[in-house]
Design a protein around this motif. Structure first.
Motif, short mmCIF file in Angstrom:
data_model
loop_
_atom_site.label_atom_id
_atom_site.label_comp_id
_atom_site.label_asym_id
_atom_site.label_seq_id
_atom_site.Cartn_x
_atom_site.Cartn_y
_atom_site.Cartn_z
N SER A 55 -1.95 -7.87 -3.89
CA SER A 55 -1.38 -6.53 -3.82
C SER A 55 -0.37 -6.27 -4.93
CB SER A 55 -0.66 -6.32 -2.48
OG SER A 55 -1.59 -6.16 -1.44
N PHE A 56 0.31 -7.33 -5.40
CA PHE A 56 1.34 -7.12 -6.42
C PHE A 56 0.75 -7.17 -7.82
CE2 PHE A 56 4.23 -9.18 -3.09
CZ PHE A 56 4.44 -7.95 -2.49
N ASN A 206 2.74 -7.04 4.98
CA ASN A 206 3.20 -6.13 6.04
C ASN A 206 4.37 -6.73 6.82
OD1 ASN A 206 2.95 -3.68 7.60
ND2 ASN A 206 2.04 -4.89 9.24
N HIS B 11 -7.80 -0.80 -13.94
CA HIS B 11 -7.03 -1.99 -13.53
C HIS B 11 -7.83 -2.87 -12.57
CE1 HIS B 11 -3.23 -4.23 -12.77
NE2 HIS B 11 -3.72 -4.38 -11.56
N TRP B 69 2.76 0.16 1.87
CA TRP B 69 2.93 -1.29 2.06
C TRP B 69 2.69 -1.72 3.51
CZ3 TRP B 69 2.89 -3.65 -2.42
CH2 TRP B 69 3.24 -2.90 -3.55
N PHE B 70 2.22 -0.82 4.36
CA PHE B 70 1.97 -1.17 5.77
C PHE B 70 0.51 -1.50 6.05
CE2 PHE B 70 5.89 1.56 7.09
CZ PHE B 70 6.73 0.55 6.65
N CYS B 71 -0.30 -1.64 5.02
CA CYS B 71 -1.69 -2.11 5.21
C CYS B 71 -1.65 -3.62 5.19
CB CYS B 71 -2.56 -1.58 4.06
SG CYS B 71 -4.11 -2.49 3.86
N ASP B 89 -9.74 -3.11 -1.38
CA ASP B 89 -9.52 -3.48 -2.79
C ASP B 89 -8.92 -2.30 -3.56
OD1 ASP B 89 -10.57 -5.93 -2.15
OD2 ASP B 89 -12.60 -5.45 -2.82
N ARG B 92 -5.23 -2.34 -2.61
CA ARG B 92 -4.53 -3.42 -3.34
C ARG B 92 -4.31 -3.01 -4.80
NH1 ARG B 92 -6.99 -9.24 -2.59
NH2 ARG B 92 -9.00 -8.20 -2.73
N THR B 93 -5.31 -2.32 -5.38
CA THR B 93 -5.17 -1.89 -6.77
C THR B 93 -4.08 -0.83 -6.91
OG1 THR B 93 -7.51 -2.36 -7.11
CG2 THR B 93 -6.44 -0.98 -8.76
N ARG B 95 -1.50 -0.57 -5.09
CA ARG B 95 -0.23 -1.29 -4.97
C ARG B 95 0.11 -2.00 -6.27
NH1 ARG B 95 -0.66 -4.51 0.78
NH2 ARG B 95 0.09 -2.85 2.14
N ASN B 96 -0.89 -2.57 -6.95
CA ASN B 96 -0.65 -3.21 -8.25
C ASN B 96 -0.03 -2.22 -9.22
OD1 ASN B 96 -2.86 -5.90 -9.18
ND2 ASN B 96 -2.22 -5.38 -7.13
N ALA B 99 3.51 -1.41 -8.22
CA ALA B 99 4.42 -2.52 -8.54
C ALA B 99 4.73 -2.55 -10.03
CB ALA B 99 3.81 -3.85 -8.10
N MET B 104 8.66 -1.98 -5.99
CA MET B 104 8.45 -3.26 -5.30
C MET B 104 9.75 -3.62 -4.61
SD MET B 104 6.76 -6.49 -7.21
CE MET B 104 6.25 -7.92 -6.33
#
Ligand code: SF4
Ligand code: SF4
Lengths: 296, 186
Positions: A55-56, A206, B11, B69-71, B89, B92-93, B95-96, B99, B104
């Protein structure tokens, strides 16, 4: 003993060796009982957690996972794990690097800085699948010394054991069967319960983002298992174990109620049924305690 | 920087392949993801809405929403989406990208600190070594935390990809820089 006398590289990860070593000790003992050796991977790191580092920055997640894979490749062994996070991370990385040559090249440029190279010569397996498919239910059954006939087990799969299906390959994530099969070998029953397929709430950062909120998912899940008449919860994931077991102490602080609903990793439950003591399995050293019904 | 959709494809595409990410365009806003989501039961996360916002390029709104961020990355919506949108996915991307632009939280950045210091998100301490001994195992497992030269390989990866800079890591203090000033967002 021929086809079964196999050796795996045991990828420990973080939570198994550093918080719940009973999972490590129990899994090694049971596999050995069936002629399967496990060798530790020298210098392995965090897998790293797929929902967290994925995720980061997935461009950091991948080479760290790939580095771990190269350790097993050098040992010339396939990998076995005791955590869905490790399974998710390593199997997904292995899959992506085998599928995408350009990605492999880019990753190997980074690994080359310290003399490593991903070659694509290992495979990643979950210890629970090894028990089910490699050892097999019949041979497991022969070793049951303390049947769990009157025990109702709430099976909890966690998420990355079954999903995504296209990578894991264990059939439908809506009607799974591997844990049920393993529990039935001991004589235990596996009643259906409302939130059986629900996540423990810890993954993807989470738990770190908001711990009380993440404990609330887990509270709902435990209540639904208790309401269905279950005596304990059995799962295949060290990270779920941290949330479900230690999380019950945190739940007591957050919500003022201590469920003490017993949480066991699948090999801990099988270990008890095969006659190992709760001390050998680390079950006397965790937040939730085991009732006589399970220990006998 | 393109539109959020273009950035997601670029990305995430480098890791998962562009086709995988382009499934976002197939979303028909049916809401099955939201209905399946264990987080949505308890939090403000609305998976369907997140994808709609991504498609109409509401970048800052998404990046500033705490529910991003609650997933838990449980993949339930991924398996159930009738249109094959690679939901988890894509999340997540997103979030990338968030960040990378400084969204973050400190606890999330701290996970990186543990890995940079020990190679582990959950390192071992003296008490846990006793737990290991109690079940007949060696007190310290043979991982990066035990072998400095192995840990350095992990640190090299973080330096190469710029993860250290992304979390504002101070190599001298082996901790985050100026933690007090950083509220988690830019
Ligand atoms: S289930 Fe799939 S198609 Fe339906 S809203 Fe969610 S992502 Fe879009
Ligand atoms: S993967 Fe995330 S968004 Fe999808 S159902 Fe699970 S928690 Fe919800």
């Amino acid at each position: 003993m021929t086809e079964e006398s196999k050796t795996y590289a045991y990828f420990l990860g973080c939570i198994t060796p550093n918080r719940y070593p009973g999972i490590e000790a129990g899994t090694k003992k049971i596999l050995k009982e069936f002629g399967i050796e496990t060798k530790e991977m020298m210098g392995a790191s965090c897998c790293p957690a797929p929902g967290v580092f994925g995720s980061f920055d997935m461009h950091t997640w991948l080479p760290v996972a790939a580095r771990n894979l190269t350790i097993a490749e050098e040992m010339d062994l396939e990998i076995v794990v005791t955590c869905n996070g490790c399974y998710g991370s390593l199997q997904e990385a292995d899959h992506l690097l085998k599928e995408h040559p350009k990605l492999r090249e880019k990753t190997n440029e980074i690994l080359g800085k310290f003399g490593r190279e991903f070659k694509g010569t290992t495979e990643v397996h979950h210890s629970i699948v090894v028990l089910h498919d490699v050892i097999g239910l019949d041979r497991l059954k022969e070793q049951i010394k303390k049947p769990m006939n009157d025990v109702n087990v709430a099976v909890h799969y966690g998420c990355h054991f079954l999903k995504p299906r296209e990578v894991r390959g264990h059939g439908s994530s809506e009607t799974p069967y591997i844990l049920e099969d393993l529990m039935k070998v001991t004589g235990a029953k596996t009643p259906e319960y409302k939130d059986k397929l629900m996540c423990c709430g810890a993954g993807g950062g989470n738990r770190t983002a908001d711990s009380v909120q993440s404990l609330e998912w887990m509270r709902q899940k435990l209540v639904s298992a208790i309401e269905a008449g279950c005596d304990c919860m059995v799962h295949p994931c060290a990270f779920c174990h941290l949330q479900l077991d230690r999380g019950q102490a945190e739940m007591e602080k957050a919500f003022g109620v201590f469920f003490n609903f017993p949480i066991l990793f699948a090999t801990q439950f099988l270990g008890l049924a095969m006659g190992l003591s709760q001390k050998e399995l680390g079950l006397d050293n965790q937040t939730t305690t085991m009732p006589d019904k399970i220990l006998k | 920087m393109g539109t959020l959709y273009e950035d997601i494809v670029a990305h995430g595409g480098e890791v998962f392949g562009e086709e995988h990410m382009e499934t976002l365009r197939e979303c028909v806003q049916c809401g099955k993801c939201t209905g399946s989501c264990p987080s949505g039961r308890n939090t403000a996360l609305r998976t369907r809405k997140l994808f709609q916002m991504a498609l109409v390029d509401l970048r800052e709104e998404i990046f500033n929403a705490p529910e991003l961020w609650f997933c838990s990355t449980c993949y339930t919506c991924y398996e159930r989406c009738p249109k094959g949108v690679k939901t988890t996915d894509i999340i997540r991307t997103i979030r990338n990208l968030a960040a990378k632009e400084g969204h973050m939280s400190v606890p999330h950045r701290m996970i990186g600190v543990y890995v940079l210091k020990t190679g582990h998100a959950v390192p071992i301490g003296a008490d846990q070594m006793k737990l290991r001994e109690a079940v007949g195992l060696e007190s310290q497992p043979p991982t990066t935390q035990k072998y400095k030269e192995q840990l350095e390989q992990v640190q090299t990866i973080f330096r190469t990809t710029g993860y250290d800079a992304m979390i504002d890591f101070d190599w001298d203090a082996m901790n985050l820089k100026g933690m007090e000033k950083k509220g988690g967002k830019k």
